[in-house]
Design a protein around this motif. Structure first.
Motif, PDB file in Angstrom:
ATOM      1  N   ASP A 127      -5.707   1.149  -7.941  1.00 51.09           N
ATOM      2  CA  ASP A 127      -6.823   0.660  -7.124  1.00 51.09           C
ATOM      3  C   ASP A 127      -6.315   0.554  -5.686  1.00 51.09           C
ATOM      4  OD1 ASP A 127      -8.805  -0.722  -5.753  1.00 51.09           O
ATOM      5  OD2 ASP A 127      -9.131  -2.187  -7.352  1.00 51.09           O
ATOM      6  N   LEU A 128      -6.684   1.529  -4.864  1.00 47.21           N
ATOM      7  CA  LEU A 128      -6.199   1.561  -3.488  1.00 47.21           C
ATOM      8  C   LEU A 128      -6.711   0.380  -2.675  1.00 47.21           C
ATOM      9  CD1 LEU A 128      -6.556   5.397  -2.854  1.00 47.21           C
ATOM     10  CD2 LEU A 128      -4.466   4.115  -3.383  1.00 47.21           C
ATOM     11  N   ASP A 129      -7.921  -0.103  -2.972  1.00 45.43           N
ATOM     12  CA  ASP A 129      -8.501  -1.215  -2.210  1.00 45.43           C
ATOM     13  C   ASP A 129      -7.692  -2.502  -2.375  1.00 45.43           C
ATOM     14  OD1 ASP A 129     -10.560   0.396  -1.255  1.00 45.43           O
ATOM     15  OD2 ASP A 129     -11.915  -0.165  -2.890  1.00 45.43           O
TER      16      ASP A 129
ATOM     17  N   PRO B 260       0.807  -1.223   0.000  1.00 49.20           N
ATOM     18  CA  PRO B 260       0.000   0.000   0.000  1.00 49.20           C
ATOM     19  C   PRO B 260       0.844   1.279   0.000  1.00 49.20           C
ATOM     20  CG  PRO B 260      -0.904  -1.579   1.563  1.00 49.20           C
ATOM     21  CD  PRO B 260       0.402  -2.148   1.078  1.00 49.20           C
ATOM     22  N   GLU B 261       1.976   1.257   0.708  1.00 45.71           N
ATOM     23  CA  GLU B 261       2.834   2.446   0.765  1.00 45.71           C
ATOM     24  C   GLU B 261       3.422   2.766  -0.617  1.00 45.71           C
ATOM     25  OE1 GLU B 261       3.477  -0.374   2.703  1.00 45.71           O
ATOM     26  OE2 GLU B 261       2.233   0.362   4.360  1.00 45.71           O
ATOM     27  N   THR B 262       3.727   1.728  -1.380  1.00 47.23           N
ATOM     28  CA  THR B 262       4.284   1.925  -2.726  1.00 47.23           C
ATOM     29  C   THR B 262       3.244   2.567  -3.627  1.00 47.23           C
ATOM     30  OG1 THR B 262       5.638  -0.057  -2.398  1.00 47.23           O
ATOM     31  CG2 THR B 262       5.446   0.779  -4.649  1.00 47.23           C
ATOM     32  N   LEU B 263       2.026   2.048  -3.585  1.00 39.30           N
ATOM     33  CA  LEU B 263       0.964   2.611  -4.417  1.00 39.30           C
ATOM     34  C   LEU B 263       0.666   4.051  -4.008  1.00 39.30           C
ATOM     35  CD1 LEU B 263      -1.015   2.223  -6.704  1.00 39.30           C
ATOM     36  CD2 LEU B 263      -2.662   1.311  -5.053  1.00 39.30           C
ATOM     37  N   LYS B 264       0.678   4.318  -2.716  1.00 38.94           N
ATOM     38  CA  LYS B 264       0.443   5.677  -2.230  1.00 38.94           C
ATOM     39  C   LYS B 264       1.499   6.634  -2.778  1.00 38.94           C
ATOM     40  CE  LYS B 264      -0.149   8.400   1.941  1.00 38.94           C
ATOM     41  NZ  LYS B 264       0.162   8.518   3.343  1.00 38.94           N
TER      42      LYS B 264
ATOM     43  N   VAL C 229      11.987   0.261  -3.593  1.00 37.16           N
ATOM     44  CA  VAL C 229      11.205   0.354  -2.358  1.00 37.16           C
ATOM     45  C   VAL C 229      10.294  -0.847  -2.146  1.00 37.16           C
ATOM     46  CG1 VAL C 229      11.272   2.877  -2.294  1.00 37.16           C
ATOM     47  CG2 VAL C 229       9.378   1.727  -3.454  1.00 37.16           C
ATOM     48  N   ASP C 230      10.103  -1.697  -3.173  1.00 34.73           N
ATOM     49  CA  ASP C 230       9.167  -2.819  -3.046  1.00 34.73           C
ATOM     50  C   ASP C 230       9.544  -3.922  -4.031  1.00 34.73           C
ATOM     51  OD1 ASP C 230       7.011  -4.513  -2.699  1.00 34.73           O
ATOM     52  OD2 ASP C 230       5.487  -2.977  -3.081  1.00 34.73           O
ATOM     53  N   LYS C 231      10.413  -4.818  -3.607  1.00 35.91           N
ATOM     54  CA  LYS C 231      10.835  -5.919  -4.468  1.00 35.91           C
ATOM     55  C   LYS C 231       9.801  -7.031  -4.558  1.00 35.91           C
ATOM     56  CE  LYS C 231      15.791  -5.145  -3.923  1.00 35.91           C
ATOM     57  NZ  LYS C 231      15.566  -3.746  -3.720  1.00 35.91           N
ATOM     58  N   GLY C 232       8.793  -6.997  -3.714  1.00 35.67           N
ATOM     59  CA  GLY C 232       7.786  -8.056  -3.670  1.00 35.67           C
ATOM     60  C   GLY C 232       6.578  -7.824  -4.555  1.00 35.67           C
ATOM     61  N   MET C 233       6.633  -6.855  -5.444  1.00 39.22           N
ATOM     62  CA  MET C 233       5.497  -6.610  -6.339  1.00 39.22           C
ATOM     63  C   MET C 233       5.239  -7.855  -7.199  1.00 39.22           C
ATOM     64  SD  MET C 233       6.298  -2.714  -7.553  1.00 39.22           S
ATOM     65  CE  MET C 233       8.069  -3.008  -7.691  1.00 39.22           C
ATOM     66  N   VAL C 234       3.962  -8.043  -7.570  1.00 37.69           N
ATOM     67  CA  VAL C 234       3.575  -9.217  -8.354  1.00 37.69           C
ATOM     68  C   VAL C 234       2.816  -8.761  -9.593  1.00 37.69           C
ATOM     69  CG1 VAL C 234       2.212 -11.341  -8.388  1.00 37.69           C
ATOM     70  CG2 VAL C 234       3.449 -10.680  -6.309  1.00 37.69           C
ATOM     71  N   ILE C 235       3.331  -9.138 -10.749  1.00 40.87           N
ATOM     72  CA  ILE C 235       2.650  -8.902 -12.024  1.00 40.87           C
ATOM     73  C   ILE C 235       1.796 -10.128 -12.299  1.00 40.87           C
ATOM     74  CG2 ILE C 235       2.982  -8.613 -14.510  1.00 40.87           C
ATOM     75  CD1 ILE C 235       5.680  -7.225 -13.798  1.00 40.87           C
ATOM     76  N   SER C 236       0.513  -9.899 -12.652  1.00 38.48           N
ATOM     77  CA  SER C 236      -0.358 -11.060 -12.830  1.00 38.48           C
ATOM     78  C   SER C 236      -1.489 -10.800 -13.820  1.00 38.48           C
ATOM     79  CB  SER C 236      -0.970 -11.466 -11.480  1.00 38.48           C
ATOM     80  OG  SER C 236      -1.763 -10.420 -10.974  1.00 38.48           O
ATOM     81  N   SER C 237      -2.109 -11.888 -14.202  1.00 38.27           N
ATOM     82  CA  SER C 237      -3.352 -11.888 -14.980  1.00 38.27           C
ATOM     83  C   SER C 237      -3.254 -11.142 -16.306  1.00 38.27           C
ATOM     84  CB  SER C 237      -4.512 -11.332 -14.150  1.00 38.27           C
ATOM     85  OG  SER C 237      -4.687 -12.078 -12.973  1.00 38.27           O
ATOM     86  N   ILE C 238      -2.106 -11.227 -16.971  1.00 36.59           N
ATOM     87  CA  ILE C 238      -1.994 -10.617 -18.295  1.00 36.59           C
ATOM     88  C   ILE C 238      -2.741 -11.509 -19.274  1.00 36.59           C
ATOM     89  CG2 ILE C 238      -0.430  -9.923 -20.151  1.00 36.59           C
ATOM     90  CD1 ILE C 238       1.627  -9.271 -17.927  1.00 36.59           C
TER      91      ILE C 238
ATOM     92  N   HIS D 234       7.462   9.772  -5.990  1.00 35.23           N
ATOM     93  CA  HIS D 234       8.568   8.911  -6.407  1.00 35.23           C
ATOM     94  C   HIS D 234       9.720   9.762  -6.938  1.00 35.23           C
ATOM     95  CE1 HIS D 234      10.809   5.691  -8.229  1.00 35.23           C
ATOM     96  NE2 HIS D 234       9.945   4.800  -7.778  1.00 35.23           N
ATOM     97  N   ALA D 235      10.916   9.464  -6.485  1.00 40.55           N
ATOM     98  CA  ALA D 235      12.092  10.242  -6.887  1.00 40.55           C
ATOM     99  C   ALA D 235      12.370  10.155  -8.387  1.00 40.55           C
ATOM    100  CB  ALA D 235      13.313   9.762  -6.104  1.00 40.55           C
ATOM    101  N   LYS D 236      11.954   9.059  -9.035  1.00 32.91           N
ATOM    102  CA  LYS D 236      12.211   8.891 -10.475  1.00 32.91           C
ATOM    103  C   LYS D 236      11.184   9.605 -11.347  1.00 32.91           C
ATOM    104  CE  LYS D 236      14.652   4.474 -10.281  1.00 32.91           C
ATOM    105  NZ  LYS D 236      14.679   3.084 -10.773  1.00 32.91           N
ATOM    106  N   GLY D 237      10.148  10.179 -10.737  1.00 35.00           N
ATOM    107  CA  GLY D 237       9.156  10.911 -11.516  1.00 35.00           C
ATOM    108  C   GLY D 237       7.812  10.216 -11.564  1.00 35.00           C
ATOM    109  N   ASP D 238       7.010  10.571 -12.561  1.00 33.42           N
ATOM    110  CA  ASP D 238       5.642  10.077 -12.715  1.00 33.42           C
ATOM    111  C   ASP D 238       5.656   8.642 -13.234  1.00 33.42           C
ATOM    112  OD1 ASP D 238       3.001   9.519 -13.459  1.00 33.42           O
ATOM    113  OD2 ASP D 238       2.632  11.561 -14.159  1.00 33.42           O
ATOM    114  N   VAL D 239       5.512   7.696 -12.333  1.00 36.34           N
ATOM    115  CA  VAL D 239       5.605   6.271 -12.657  1.00 36.34           C
ATOM    116  C   VAL D 239       4.574   5.875 -13.709  1.00 36.34           C
ATOM    117  CG1 VAL D 239       5.361   3.931 -11.719  1.00 36.34           C
ATOM    118  CG2 VAL D 239       6.581   5.684 -10.406  1.00 36.34           C
ATOM    119  N   LEU D 240       3.346   6.307 -13.550  1.00 36.05           N
ATOM    120  CA  LEU D 240       2.284   5.895 -14.470  1.00 36.05           C
ATOM    121  C   LEU D 240       2.485   6.484 -15.861  1.00 36.05           C
ATOM    122  CD1 LEU D 240      -0.810   6.045 -12.097  1.00 36.05           C
ATOM    123  CD2 LEU D 240       0.735   4.116 -12.552  1.00 36.05           C
ATOM    124  N   ALA D 241       2.969   7.711 -15.946  1.00 35.06           N
ATOM    125  CA  ALA D 241       3.229   8.324 -17.258  1.00 35.06           C
ATOM    126  C   ALA D 241       4.364   7.601 -17.982  1.00 35.06           C
ATOM    127  CB  ALA D 241       3.558   9.806 -17.098  1.00 35.06           C
ATOM    128  N   VAL D 242       5.418   7.276 -17.259  1.00 37.24           N
ATOM    129  CA  VAL D 242       6.542   6.562 -17.874  1.00 37.24           C
ATOM    130  C   VAL D 242       6.099   5.173 -18.319  1.00 37.24           C
ATOM    131  CG1 VAL D 242       8.851   5.611 -17.472  1.00 37.24           C
ATOM    132  CG2 VAL D 242       8.281   7.890 -16.615  1.00 37.24           C
TER     133      VAL D 242
END
Length: 159
Positions: A92-94, A39-43, A134-143, A50-58
């Motif tokens: 999706d914050l939820d 949740p902290e990463t998404l926030k 900041v979050d190595k445990g992220m999971v990419i799924s359901s592609i 984020h120090a690297k800039g706009d994550v979603l735009a990149v």
């Protein structure tokens, strides 16, 4: 009638499918996937901290670029002249995730599903790359492919 893999010849050798006899039609594809994180990463992403800039735009730009380069990445894909690529990333914050949807369109003799799937994959990978410190445990799924239109097989939609 038994379906056969189109990228294999009668001897089982890999081949690029010959599409020269197919009609040029408008073809569209929609793919989606997601990346789940702390949740902290998404926030941090949503608040723009984020120090690297706009994550979603990149990630959006990376997904669009990836769709355009699919034939460089997937060996038997045809190079395509895409007329439209859009990549949407919705936090999706939820569920502490980002849902990624890609739409690709063209007029051609072959479909555009791989381009949409590649766009989603690379957009998710870009989010991971930008946030892994900041979050190595992220999971990419359901592609997955959600919908395709055009061509001989017509309209298909996932259940």
């Amino acid at each position: 009638m038994k379906q056969q893999l189109t990228h294999l010849d009668d001897q089982g050798n890999a081949q690029m499918v010959d599409v020269s006899d197919k009609a040029v039609t408008v073809r569209e594809a929609v793919a989606e996937g997601g990346i789940t994180m702390q949740p902290e990463t998404l926030k941090m992403i949503v608040e723009g901290g984020h120090a690297k800039g706009d994550v979603l735009a990149v990630a959006r730009i990376a997904g669009i670029q990836a769709a355009k380069r699919t034939s460089d990445l997937i060996p038997l894909c045809h190079p395509l002249m895409l007329s439209k690529v859009s990549v949407d990333l919705v936090p999706d914050l939820d569920s502490s995730s980002v849902r990624v949807t890609a739409y690709c369109k063209l007029a051609a003799q072959t479909g555009v599903e791989m381009e949409a799937l590649t766009a989603v994959s690379v957009a998710c990978l870009t989010v991971y790359d930008m946030c892994k410190a900041v979050d190595k445990g992220m999971v990419i799924s359901s592609i997955q492919l959600r919908e395709k239109k055009g061509g001989r097989s017509g309209h298909w939609q996932a259940e």
